[in-house]
Design a protein around this motif. Structure first.
Motif, PDB file in Angstrom:
ATOM      1  N   CYS A  41      42.448  77.128  63.585  1.00  0.00           N
ATOM      2  CA  CYS A  41      41.228  77.867  63.280  1.00  0.00           C
ATOM      3  C   CYS A  41      40.865  77.658  61.815  1.00  0.00           C
ATOM      4  O   CYS A  41      41.740  77.686  60.941  1.00  0.00           O
ATOM      5  N   ASN A  42      39.585  77.472  61.553  1.00  0.00           N
ATOM      6  CA  ASN A  42      39.116  77.268  60.186  1.00  0.00           C
ATOM      7  C   ASN A  42      38.643  78.557  59.531  1.00  0.00           C
ATOM      8  O   ASN A  42      38.214  78.562  58.389  1.00  0.00           O
ATOM      9  N   GLU A 117      31.712  76.961  79.816  1.00  0.00           N
ATOM     10  CA  GLU A 117      31.304  77.617  78.570  1.00  0.00           C
ATOM     11  C   GLU A 117      32.284  77.290  77.456  1.00  0.00           C
ATOM     12  O   GLU A 117      33.500  77.274  77.660  1.00  0.00           O
ATOM     13  N   LEU A 118      31.759  77.025  76.274  1.00  0.00           N
ATOM     14  CA  LEU A 118      32.583  76.808  75.093  1.00  0.00           C
ATOM     15  C   LEU A 118      32.242  77.872  74.060  1.00  0.00           C
ATOM     16  O   LEU A 118      31.073  78.030  73.691  1.00  0.00           O
ATOM     17  N   THR A 119      33.253  78.611  73.620  1.00  0.00           N
ATOM     18  CA  THR A 119      33.054  79.680  72.635  1.00  0.00           C
ATOM     19  C   THR A 119      33.462  79.190  71.249  1.00  0.00           C
ATOM     20  O   THR A 119      34.582  78.711  71.064  1.00  0.00           O
ATOM     21  N   THR A 120      32.555  79.307  70.284  1.00  0.00           N
ATOM     22  CA  THR A 120      32.792  78.797  68.948  1.00  0.00           C
ATOM     23  C   THR A 120      32.423  79.821  67.885  1.00  0.00           C
ATOM     24  O   THR A 120      31.561  80.676  68.105  1.00  0.00           O
ATOM     25  N   ASN A 121      33.084  79.716  66.720  1.00  0.00           N
ATOM     26  CA  ASN A 121      32.708  80.593  65.604  1.00  0.00           C
ATOM     27  C   ASN A 121      31.509  80.044  64.836  1.00  0.00           C
ATOM     28  O   ASN A 121      30.923  80.739  64.010  1.00  0.00           O
ATOM     29  N   ASN A 122      31.157  78.764  65.065  1.00  0.00           N
ATOM     30  CA  ASN A 122      30.021  78.110  64.403  1.00  0.00           C
ATOM     31  C   ASN A 122      30.114  78.207  62.878  1.00  0.00           C
ATOM     32  O   ASN A 122      29.113  78.360  62.186  1.00  0.00           O
ATOM     33  N   GLU A 126      32.143  70.983  59.641  1.00  0.00           N
ATOM     34  CA  GLU A 126      32.892  70.221  60.646  1.00  0.00           C
ATOM     35  C   GLU A 126      32.629  70.755  62.040  1.00  0.00           C
ATOM     36  O   GLU A 126      32.409  69.986  62.993  1.00  0.00           O
ATOM     37  N   VAL A 127      32.648  72.080  62.181  1.00  0.00           N
ATOM     38  CA  VAL A 127      32.383  72.697  63.477  1.00  0.00           C
ATOM     39  C   VAL A 127      30.965  72.378  63.933  1.00  0.00           C
ATOM     40  O   VAL A 127      30.729  72.026  65.094  1.00  0.00           O
ATOM     41  N   ASN A 128      30.017  72.471  63.021  1.00  0.00           N
ATOM     42  CA  ASN A 128      28.625  72.188  63.373  1.00  0.00           C
ATOM     43  C   ASN A 128      28.427  70.756  63.840  1.00  0.00           C
ATOM     44  O   ASN A 128      27.670  70.485  64.783  1.00  0.00           O
ATOM     45  N   VAL A 140      27.086  76.789  75.215  1.00  0.00           N
ATOM     46  CA  VAL A 140      27.780  77.087  73.965  1.00  0.00           C
ATOM     47  C   VAL A 140      27.578  78.561  73.623  1.00  0.00           C
ATOM     48  O   VAL A 140      26.460  79.003  73.354  1.00  0.00           O
ATOM     49  N   ASN A 141      28.667  79.311  73.677  1.00  0.00           N
ATOM     50  CA  ASN A 141      28.643  80.718  73.283  1.00  0.00           C
ATOM     51  C   ASN A 141      28.903  80.788  71.783  1.00  0.00           C
ATOM     52  O   ASN A 141      30.044  80.733  71.335  1.00  0.00           O
ATOM     53  N   ASN A 142      27.833  80.885  71.018  1.00  0.00           N
ATOM     54  CA  ASN A 142      27.909  80.856  69.561  1.00  0.00           C
ATOM     55  C   ASN A 142      28.087  82.266  69.026  1.00  0.00           C
ATOM     56  O   ASN A 142      27.159  83.083  69.065  1.00  0.00           O
TER      57      ASN A 142
END
Length: 272
Positions: A41-42, A117-122, A126-128, A140-142
């Motif tokens: 995790c970043n 579904e992909l859950t991301t912290n956005n 790099e993530v973006n 994408v669950n942002n």
């Protein structure tokens, strides 16, 4: 009559016999699954229920493990209602594109109704960049996190078994997460929910199921051993984000303090 049933339902939390009479308050949804493909995790939020902050790890699921999951699903005629990919931060997995391709192939060729579904912290460039490559057929669950503090996060590291209030509790009653989010899968196997899998990672019980569970009773041992350590159990019911009371700091009860101290010393868990 209604008053008697109401009193009995309240006793379900603490009484084994009543649980056998009425059944567990919450059951694991067997058609929903959350797959923690990485514990990297970043952002490392406070009170993370995957312990990405408290017990950081670069461990990831392999592409072969994802293929095994799909093979098991097809062999058991499993048409998932929802497959949710998360972590950690799933976009940090080095093989994310291949993993998503395998899941899309399962959806398109075998289970068209499955919601992917992909859950991301956005959070962060790099993530973006990785999110731009996610196929459009995957939702994408942002969660749009901007810092380490999350108001809706609970005091995950306050173990109910460290509190005498829960001395006679039947932990097989679980909580809303196993019902609303379904079972969890990580590199160590299947669990009654994703948070339970992260507890096993830290405590080292090595009780991840290595085959796809098809029955509620397969989770009984896990619920007895993992729900009693989970801070989510204290609340038990879902609370909307706007009603969540923010946690002050990152509180930990004795069993969690000891587990984090011993985390790097424990033997490796068996892989899925």
């Amino acid at each position: 009559m209604h008053e008697t049933l109401y009193r009995l339902s309240n006793l379900v939390r603490v009484s084994g016999p009543v649980t056998k009479l009425l059944g567990p308050e919450y059951q694991t949804s067997l058609d929903l699954i959350e797959i923690d493909i990485t514990f990297k995790c970043n952002l490392k939020c406070y009170n993370c229920d995957r312990s990405c902050t408290q017990a950081p790890s670069d461990s990831t699921m392999s592409v072969e493990q994802i293929r095994k999951f799909i093979d098991e699903s097809i062999a058991n005629n499993k048409h998932w209602s929802r497959i949710r990919i998360l972590g950690g931060e799933p976009t940090l997995h080095p093989d994310l594109e291949e993993i998503l391709r395998i899941l899309l192939d399962y959806k398109e060729k075998y289970s068209p109704s499955t919601w992917l579904e992909l859950t991301t912290n956005n959070f962060g460039p790099e993530v973006n960049r990785k999110l731009l490559k996610v196929p459009r057929k995957i939702y994408v669950n942002n969660t749009s996190k901007t810092g380490r503090f999350q108001k809706k996060f609970e005091a995950f590291n306050l173990a109910p078994c460290d509190n005498m209030m829960y001395a006679f509790t039947d932990f097989t009653n679980a909580c809303w997460i196993t019902n609303d989010c379904g079972m969890g899968l990580n590199r160590y196997g299947y669990y009654q929910c994703g948070a339970a899998g992260s507890i096993d990672r830290v405590f080292g019980f090595n009780i991840g199921l290595k085959k796809l569970p098809m029955d509620q009773f397969e989770f009984t041992k896990q619920k007895n051993n993992l729900c009693n350590l989970c801070g989510h159990f204290a609340r038990r019911r879902f609370v909307p984000r706007n009603l969540c009371k923010p946690v002050n700091g990152e509180p930990k009860s004795n069993k969690w303090i000891l587990a984090y101290d011993n985390y790097l010393k424990q033997s490796a868990l068996n892989l899925y």
